[in-house]
Structures are given as structure tokens and as C-alpha cells.
Design an enzyme around this catalytic site. Structure first.
Site, mmCIF file in Angstrom:
data_model
loop_
_atom_site.group_PDB
_atom_site.id
_atom_site.type_symbol
_atom_site.label_atom_id
_atom_site.label_comp_id
_atom_site.label_asym_id
_atom_site.label_seq_id
_atom_site.Cartn_x
_atom_site.Cartn_y
_atom_site.Cartn_z
ATOM 1 N N MET A 33 0.825 -1.204 0.000
ATOM 2 C CA MET A 33 0.000 0.000 0.000
ATOM 3 C C MET A 33 0.865 1.263 0.000
ATOM 4 S SD MET A 33 -2.990 -1.097 2.695
ATOM 5 C CE MET A 33 -3.948 0.397 2.436
ATOM 6 N N HIS A 34 0.214 2.395 -0.226
ATOM 7 C CA HIS A 34 0.732 3.749 0.018
ATOM 8 C C HIS A 34 1.751 4.282 -0.995
ATOM 9 C CE1 HIS A 34 -1.187 2.946 3.799
ATOM 10 N NE2 HIS A 34 -0.211 2.226 4.280
ATOM 11 N N ASP A 86 -2.793 -4.856 0.500
ATOM 12 C CA ASP A 86 -2.358 -6.176 0.947
ATOM 13 C C ASP A 86 -3.035 -6.641 2.235
ATOM 14 O OD1 ASP A 86 -0.982 -4.289 2.463
ATOM 15 O OD2 ASP A 86 1.012 -5.054 1.969
#
Length: 495
Positions: free
Chosen positions: A78-79, A237
Site C-alpha cells: 500500500m501507500h 495487501d
């Protein structure tokens, strides 16, 4: 037999699994790539490496699976921020979730939006790992690159673009950008306007099981896949892993211990902690939400200990089993790489507290394992304040690998601990989302009926749980009493 594939674009490599409608894994493949740290605190990857790895993984799966693949689901780290120009070309290496260069931009976001207002809208404080501060960093530090930006994507969504030609994301992954309105599950014009980021840079947001186009004929031919395979929106995830462990109803929490540790709870409605002690995201279940607690050095602490003293895991765990609950008054703070929740402190430091001449390596290992779980219990207590009432914890990752890890979780959490039969993580959940997109299952709730649990659970030992309750209160007080000293050491080391 109907088969769907899940692909996880992870930090160290791409993992793909093919899963049939009964929930069995019929094939798996992995391809690794490099993590780059061009400067201290920086973490980058070349999106082309992800794409090469995914092609390798899908090619291997296509060769192993005897049945046509009905659907594909995507998940991943992520991110991160992938910056593309108007032609879809990558402008610079992607900035990852563990990149720490954006502390100043996080402060700027909090000032522009207001810290409490930001948490109310997005469910989270401004953190260095998230996508929004990375966009501001590019604007301020690399204006020549910023001037070329036409699209900003998350890692798995760059792979989607290469597979399908579609610009899309899902609500669970988008919730980790700081651009999404948590409750509305769409991009927040309030945030975008305050940060002066064009809305057209961001892809359309879908629910996780929704189809977002099909694998293009060109890609299908090159990899050896059938044409027209639908690609589910997928999920971040942690959300995808929660699908793979059936965390889709209130009362069940997952405890994942890998390098980092994650406590994940399903919630039917959006619930946020305005002080930022815990993360609130959209779930991969449509219209549902989740709470996450993250400790940065969970299994990473044990790996550090193993590497430092040169003793293998089995020996360490065996020695720790010989020590009683509480490690005879020894406590470990697992902040070896700073801490995420509840402290949000990159300068937090690891500590063994209470050492005496009586303590041995076995005591220190036992205290380290207990400290990792105390850090996750910190998150669990915040979840309980927000209304989460877990009746069972599902252990995954390294935390399910031994009877000691499972018993420690049951005792520290004071909750029964179970585990799933299949331990394939986020890729497995993504495959189930691929099945829903393909029409194998009518909903995520129907798909997770294929998830099988190991018979029996690990029940908490009431005596040990009592020791841990008392020890946890001391553990919890130590950070506040040593925070300034930790920061002073960081400044001293940097001078």
C-alpha cells in the site's frame, strides 16, 4: 474446475497463486526484485521491475494450471506513489510505503487541512508512508518531474494499467493515500483542494470485487493466457489478506506477524480514532471498513536478535519455552525501526527494561516475543475502545508457525487463537476477489466460505493471561517515560 489467480505486488517480489472454487491452491509462483535505498530513509522501486515479475509469475501459472483462468485479482504493498506522464510513462522510481523522506510534508498537510479534520475525513493522520505527502514532496523537491505528472497510481494499479490499459483502484488501497474520504469511499475534494492536487490525476475508485476491465489481447498472447480475463479491482495487501483469512464480520480479528506486525479488525461502519493511534481504512468487502494496528518490527525484532547473536530460530524458540510468562520481570520494547501505532514515532527506540544478572539469553528471547505482542495489544486496546469485541483471533504469518507463538498470542490478547489451513496471505484473498469478478461467487461473503480453518483453537491460559495483564500496564507506561530520552539519543547519534 474453475480457477482464478491472485497476484500480490509485494515489497520484495511478486507472488501469484491459482485457486479453484473449493478454495484449494492448485499452483503458485514467485519472482523477486530489488529494493533501492539511494539515500538514508529513502525506499524506491522501478515499476518496470514489478511488471517484469508479474509477467513471469503469470506465465508460470498459465503453464501449470490445466484449466482456463476465469478471473484475476490484484493486491500489493500500500501507500506507494507511481508518477506517470500523459503518455503513461514512468517519470521517476516509485516512492514506497516505508520511505521516510516526507516528514516536513506531513506537517504541511496537517497544517493545511487541520490534524483532527484530516483524521475525521480520511480516518488517519498524515504519515510519511502515505501517498499524499509523497506528491507534495515531488512538487517541492523535484519540480521538473512534478511538471510532467498526469497520473498518480498505487503499485498494484500500475500493474493493472499494464495488464488492461485501465486507470483504476479500489477503496481499500485508496484509503491509504490520505486523498480518500473514508465514509464516502471516493476522493475528497476538501483534501485535494487544500493540497492543490488535481483530482484528474487520480484513478476511478471501485469496490474490491468489481471488474476493472480485462487483460488485453496483446498481454494475454505474450504471457500465454486466454483473452478477456476480467481483472478485479482487488485490494491493499492487508485487506486482501483479510479476505483470505475470512475476516469479514464483526468479532473476528487477524494477527499477522511477518517483518512487521498487523492487527486487523473488520467493522461494519467507519470508526476512527481522532488522535491517530490506529488506522481506519475501507475493507475489501464492499461498503465495510476495518481498523489496523501496525508495529514496524515484529518478526523483524526476532530476526535482528537471531542475526545479532548468531543462533537459529528453532533454538531461540526452544529456549524461550523454558521461561515462564513475564520473563521474570524483563520487558522488551520492539521499536527497532521506530513505531507506527499507537505512537507514530520514527525516533522511538528498542529497549530491554529490567535486566538483572539472573536473566539469560532465553529470558531475553522470551521478553522479545512478549514485547512484540504487547505492541500489538496496544492496538487491540484502542480497537476495544472503538467497539471491537473479538471472540477469536486468527494467527497468520510467522505468528502462526509455532505453538509458542500461538499460545503467547492467546495469553497476551486473552482471546482464543485459530489459524487457517492455507497460509498464502494477500495473493490468496486476491484470487478469491478474482473469482467474484468472474462470477464464480456472487459476493465476497460467499467466496470466503471456501476458507478453511484448522480444527481446534488455542485457548488462553488464565494464569499466564493475568501475568500479562499486569506486565502490559508496565510495558505501556515505558514509552511515555522514555520518549524524550529516545529522541535525545537520536539527535546525539545524528550529530
Amino acid at each position: 474446475m474453475t480457477v482464478a489467480v491472485g497476484v500480490d505486488v509485494g515489497t520484495t517480489g511478486a507472488r501469484g497463486v491459482a485457486v479453484d472454487e473449493a478454495g484449494e491452491v492448485v499452483a503458485g509462483a514467485t519472482s523477486t526484485y530489488e529494493l533501492r535505498t539511494p539515500k538514508p530513509l529513502w525506499a524506491e522501486q522501478d515499476p518496470a521491475d514489478w511488471w517484469r515479475a508479474v509477467q513471469i509469475v503469470l506465465g508460470r501459472l498459465a503453464g501449470e494450471v490445466g484449466e482456463p483462468i476465469a478471473g484475476l485479482g490484484l493486491t500489493g504493498q500500500m501507500h506507494g506513489s507511481v508518477f506517470l506522464d500523459s503518455a503513461g510513462a514512468v517519470i521517476r522510481p516509485a516512492l514506497l510505503w516505508n520511505d521516510q523522506r516526507t516528514a516536513r510534508q506531513c506537517s504541511e498537510i496537517s497544517e493545511r487541512v487541520g490534524a483532527e479534520r484530516l483524521a475525521r475525513i480520511t480516518g488517519n493522520p498524515a504519515l510519511t508512508g502515505f501517498q499524499a505527502p509523497k506528491v507534495l514532496w515531488l512538487r517541492e523537491e523535484e519540480p521538473e518531474h512534478y511538471a510532467r505528472v498526469a497520473h498518480v497510481l498505487l503499485p498494484k494499479d500500475y500493474v493493472r494499467l499494464r495488464l488492461t490499459g485501465e486507470l483504476a483502484t479500489d477503496a481499500s488501497d485508496a484509503a491509504g493515500t490520505l486523498f480518500l474520504g473514508l465514509r464516502e469511499r471516493r476522493w475528497s475534494s476538501t483534501i485535494l483542494d487544500a493540497l492543490e492536487v488535481p483530482a484528474e490525476w487520480l484513478p476511478e475508485v471501485y469496490e474490491s470485487p468489481e471488474p476493472t476491465g480485462v487483460i488485453s489481447a496483446e498481454v494475454a498472447s505474450a504471457i500465454g493466457l486466454p483473452r478477456g480475463i476480467p481483472v478485479a479491482a482487488g485490494g491493499g495487501d492487508n485487506a486482501a489478506a483479510a479476505i483470505g483469512t475470512a475476516i469479514v464480520r464483526d468479532g473476528v480479528v487477524s494477527s499477522s506477524i511477518g517483518t512487521s506486525g498487523v492487527l486487523f479488525a473488520h467493522t461494519d461502519t467507519a470508526s476512527t480514532d481522532l488522535t491517530g493511534r490506529i488506522h481506519a481504512f475501507c475493507h475489501a468487502v464492499p461498503s465495510k471498513y476495518c481498523l489496523l494496528g501496525v508495529t514496524l518490527s515484529a518478526g523483524g525484532s526476532l530476526r535482528w536478535w537471531r542475526d545479532t547473536i548468531g543462533v537459529d530460530y528453532d533454538t531461540l524458540i526452544g529456549e524461550a519455552e523454558s521461561v515462564g510468562p513475564g520473563a521474570e520481570g524483563l520487558i522488551f520494547l520492539p521499536y527497532l525501526t521506530g513505531e507506527r501505532t499507537p505512537h507514530l514515532d520514527p525516533e522511538a527506540r528498542g529497549v530491554f527494561f529490567g535486566l538483572t544478572a539472573r536473566h539469560s539469553r532465553a529470558h531475553m528471547t522470551r521478553a522479545l516475543l512478549e514485547g512484540v505482542l504487547f505492541s500489538l495489544r496496544d492496538a487491540l486496546e484502542t480497537m476495544r475502545e472503538l467497539g471491537v469485541r473479538p471472540s477469536m483471533v486468527v494467527a497468520t504469518g510467522g505468528g502462526s508457525s509455532s505453538s509458542l507463538w500461538r499460545q503467547l498470542q492467546a495469553d497476551v490478547y486473552s482471546t482464543a487463537v485459530g489459524q487457517t489451513v492455507i497460509q498464502e496471505g494477500a495473493a490468496y484473498g486476491a484470487a478469491l476477489l478474482g473469482h467474484v469478478a468472474a462470477g464464480t461467487f456472487a459476493s465476497v461473503e460467499e467466496a470466503v466460505r471456501a476458507v478453511r480453518m484448522v480444527e481446534g483453537v488455542t485457548e488462553p491460559d488464565l494464569r499466564a493471561a493475568g501475568v500479562y495483564d499486569a506486565t502490559f500496564e508496565i510495558y505501556r507506561s515505558l514509552y511515555a517515560r522514555t520518549e524524550d530520552l529516545m529522541h535525545g539519543l537520536t539527535a546525539l547519534a545524528a550529530s
